[in-house]
Every structure is written in structure tokens, then in C-alpha cells.
Design a protein around this motif. Sequence first.
Motif, PDB file in Angstrom:
ATOM      1  N   VAL A 173       9.090  -8.680  -0.019  1.00  0.00           N
ATOM      2  CA  VAL A 173       9.561  -7.551   0.795  1.00  0.00           C
ATOM      3  C   VAL A 173      10.280  -8.137   2.006  1.00  0.00           C
ATOM      4  O   VAL A 173       9.671  -8.795   2.845  1.00  0.00           O
ATOM      5  CB  VAL A 173       8.378  -6.673   1.257  1.00  0.00           C
ATOM      6  N   ALA A 176      10.675  -3.394   5.617  1.00  0.00           N
ATOM      7  CA  ALA A 176      10.219  -2.056   5.216  1.00  0.00           C
ATOM      8  C   ALA A 176       9.723  -1.333   6.446  1.00  0.00           C
ATOM      9  O   ALA A 176       9.188  -1.952   7.377  1.00  0.00           O
ATOM     10  CB  ALA A 176       9.108  -2.144   4.178  1.00  0.00           C
ATOM     11  N   PHE A 329      13.157   0.563   2.638  1.00  0.00           N
ATOM     12  CA  PHE A 329      12.595  -0.710   2.161  1.00  0.00           C
ATOM     13  C   PHE A 329      13.696  -1.557   1.535  1.00  0.00           C
ATOM     14  O   PHE A 329      14.686  -1.027   1.021  1.00  0.00           O
ATOM     15  CB  PHE A 329      11.423  -0.499   1.179  1.00  0.00           C
TER      16      PHE A 329
END
Length: 411
Positions: A173, A176, A329
Motif C-alpha cells: 500500500v 491510503a 488508496f
Amino acid sequence: MTDTKFDLVVWGASGFVGKLICEYLASSYGGGSLHWAMGGRSQEKLEAVRASLGDGAQNIPIVTGDAMDAAALDGIVMSTKVIISTVGPYALYGSEMLAACARHGVDYVDLTGETQWIAKMVDAHQDAAQASGARIVNCCGYDSIPSDLGVFLVNEYAKANGNAPCTEIIMAVKAAKGGASGGTIWSLLNVIEESQRDKAVAKLLANPFAIAPKGARSGPRQPSTNVLEYNADFGIWLAPFVMAAINTRVVHRSNALMDYPMTREFRYSEAMMTGPGFGGRMGAYGLAGGLGLFAALAAIAPTRSFLKSFVLPKPGEGPSKEARETGFFKHVVLGKTESGAKHVAHVTGDRDPGYGSTAKMISEAALCLLWDVPEEDKGGGLWTPASTMGQKLIDRLEQNAGLTFTIQDAA
Ligand SMILES: NC(=O)c1ccc[n+]([C@@H]2O[C@H](COP(=O)([O-])OP(=O)(O)OC[C@H]3O[C@@H](n4cnc5c(N)ncnc54)[C@H](OP(=O)(O)O)[C@@H]3O)[C@@H](O)[C@H]2O)c1
């Protein structure tokens, strides 16, 4: 003969995410050919949600029943082609609805992230769903659509452009912004409570292949989900990602259901990027420490009860409209083949991942089953997003739901 069935019923339409799904369907598909209804246990609450949807939505039918009342659920299920279920925690309130769909051959999507419940449902209802033709697809929200489809995309690209599958993939990730609803927190705490009551549940949660089909629940050693390390491929520090606990299980289930397109030696991991250098290292320690502290407090009954009563959002509550609209995100999915070739996919979404974007993802997943995936192509059973809908769902999410999926070779 005219078909009087609803196309879909939003089951749990009075809940936090259920209401967002209704808003999305009313604004994006209202006035079109979609014939849908709102369902739940309280007529009064459902009418209040409908009233909030605007003039064009006031004829949307309402169906009511309790999640534990199998006869009422049979009636609701038989009135529709697809159920979107948001009645959770699913381990407490979701089993009867899934069972009714499996019995009656009605397609079903949900938002569960509860590994132990999915394993139980697979074992209990796979045969019935296969026989009735019901396509049951769990995990159709932020967990685990971006992970499952990101992996699908990078592997399809590797096979088409490098002539070899990815035997190792990491999803990180990059950024986000979002929050959590009471329903999500309650579901998470229920998993913790169940695993404390029952050691078999704790053991199952530790198995990366916990929700693979029966007979496929073991495999090669997997990277830890408690990652805290520098990653040379990204040139960045990585910390644990809370959704890895479910996403990694879904990705392995997809691999098994699709007959191992990533090979049986496939290794998969997920993490959060915290940045390069000293700052990234400190960020990784900080994030891991914060998660560890929450896990410790949630594991002890008195502090868990204190968190539930005074700190965390209650069922029905969740991030504000502004938080949902400014959320987003960005995921990076790096796939490596056995020869060392690397391919990178980027998966992004507008709106906050868990609610604004999730409401669109699950709605589009339901419509994809309804309109894009004929029964001859995909029969009944318990599936994952990638194994039932794959590229068709990617296309739909890109066209309608603010997600992007891009892919390239890496240096
Ligand atoms: N995968 C993801 O990305 C993702 C994202 C968001 C949410 N979720 C999951 O989705 C679920 C819902 O979250 P939420 O925040 O919307 O929860 P919520 O606001 O608490 O909503 C729960 C819904 O279930 C209904 N319900 C509860 N007990 C029932 C019963 N006995 N019979 C009929 N209906 C009943 C509630 O009805 P009343 O209004 O009448 O109480 C409400 O409509 C949770 O399990 C959460 O973890 C997953």
C-alpha cells in the motif's frame, strides 16, 4: 412470461455501508432497467434510508426479515436474482442468508473479512451451491477486490508478455486515507473473541491456505504478515498491513480455485510502504507499534470492552461524508517470475477504501454477476472475485467505480 424477480436486494440496507450502496445504486442506476429492493429487519429504518435517497427513489420496494429467520430469508432470496449482503459481523448474523442463497440457486456477494466464517461456509455450502447454481462470492469490498484483482492482472500480464507466471507477488500500500465503521470494528473484535474461545479457530487463522478448497489447505511456507523490513525492490521500508490477514487468504484461495495459474509454489505477501531512509524506518516501527498496541488492548477482555464502550465507533457509525469523499488508496503489486523478470501493477481507487469505494466495488461485483458472467461460463459454488469475474470486474470497476488498474514491466 415476464420476470417479476428483483435483479438484486441490498440486504442490510439500513447499516452504514448498506446505505452507501443504496445511494450508489440510486444515483448511478436509478431510472434505468435495474429492478432492485432494500432489505433488512426494520421497516422504519429502511423507510428512513429510502426517504434520504431523493424523489426518484421513493418507489424502491422494501423487504423485511430477521437474519436468523430461515423461512423469512427463503422468501427474500426467492424474490431476487442476486443478494448483496452487508449484515455483519457475518459470523454472528450472516450464515442463514448465505445458506438460503446456496439452497435456492441465487447469486450472492458480501463484504466479509472473517476468515474463520468463510472456511465454515465453504465446508458447509460448497456442495449445495454447486448443485443449485448459486455463485457465492465473499470479500467483494476493499478486502479483497484490489488485492485479488491486482494479483490476477499482474499474473495475466506476466503470462502474456513474459511467457511465465509469477511465482512470487508482493502487494504494498503506497498511500491510503480512510477510516473504519462500527460494523467493521465489531466484526474484527468478534474474530478475536472467537479465536480466544476456540483454539481451532486460532490455528485456522494462522494458516495462509485456511480458505482454500478442501484438500488444498497447505502449501509452501509464506512470508510473514508481520513484516517490518527494508524492501530492496521498492527501495522503501515496509510495515504490517492490517488487511493482509484476509487478503492473503483470498489470493491463495483464488490460485487454488483457478487451478494454480501462479503455480503451487506461489508466495504472496502484503505490507504498507512507510518511505525510504531513516524516516521510513521510524515510520515502519511506529506503524507496527501502533498496530501491536491495538492488538494487545483488543486481546484483553476488560480493555476490549473499554474500547467498545468508549473509544471505537458503534455499529451504524462510520467515517463522515467529507472523510469518505476525500479518501483514496494506491496499491503497488510487484510480481516476479521464476527467471527473475519483474512486472508491476498499480491499483488505485477514489473515495475512502472501506466505505465510499467499497460501496461501489460490491455494487459493481453484484452487477457483474448479474449482467456480465453467464451461468454457462461460471457455475455454482463459493468463489472469489478473481476466480468468478476476473477481467470483467476490472473493466466494470474502471468504467464505473473510480478504480484504475495499470501494468508495466519493472526495471
Ligand atoms: N470488506 C470490506 O472492505 C468492508 C468494508 C465495510 C464493511 N465491511 C463489513 O460489512 C459489514 C457491515 O458493516 P457496517 O459498517 O455497514 O455495519 P452496520 O452499520 O453495523 O450494519 C449492519 C447491518 O446489519 C443489520 N443487522 C444486524 N443484525 C441483524 C439481524 N438480526 N437481522 C437483520 N439485519 C440485521 C443492521 O440492521 P439495523 O440497522 O436494523 O441494526 C444493519 O443494517 C461488517 O461485517 C463489516 O466488517 C467490510
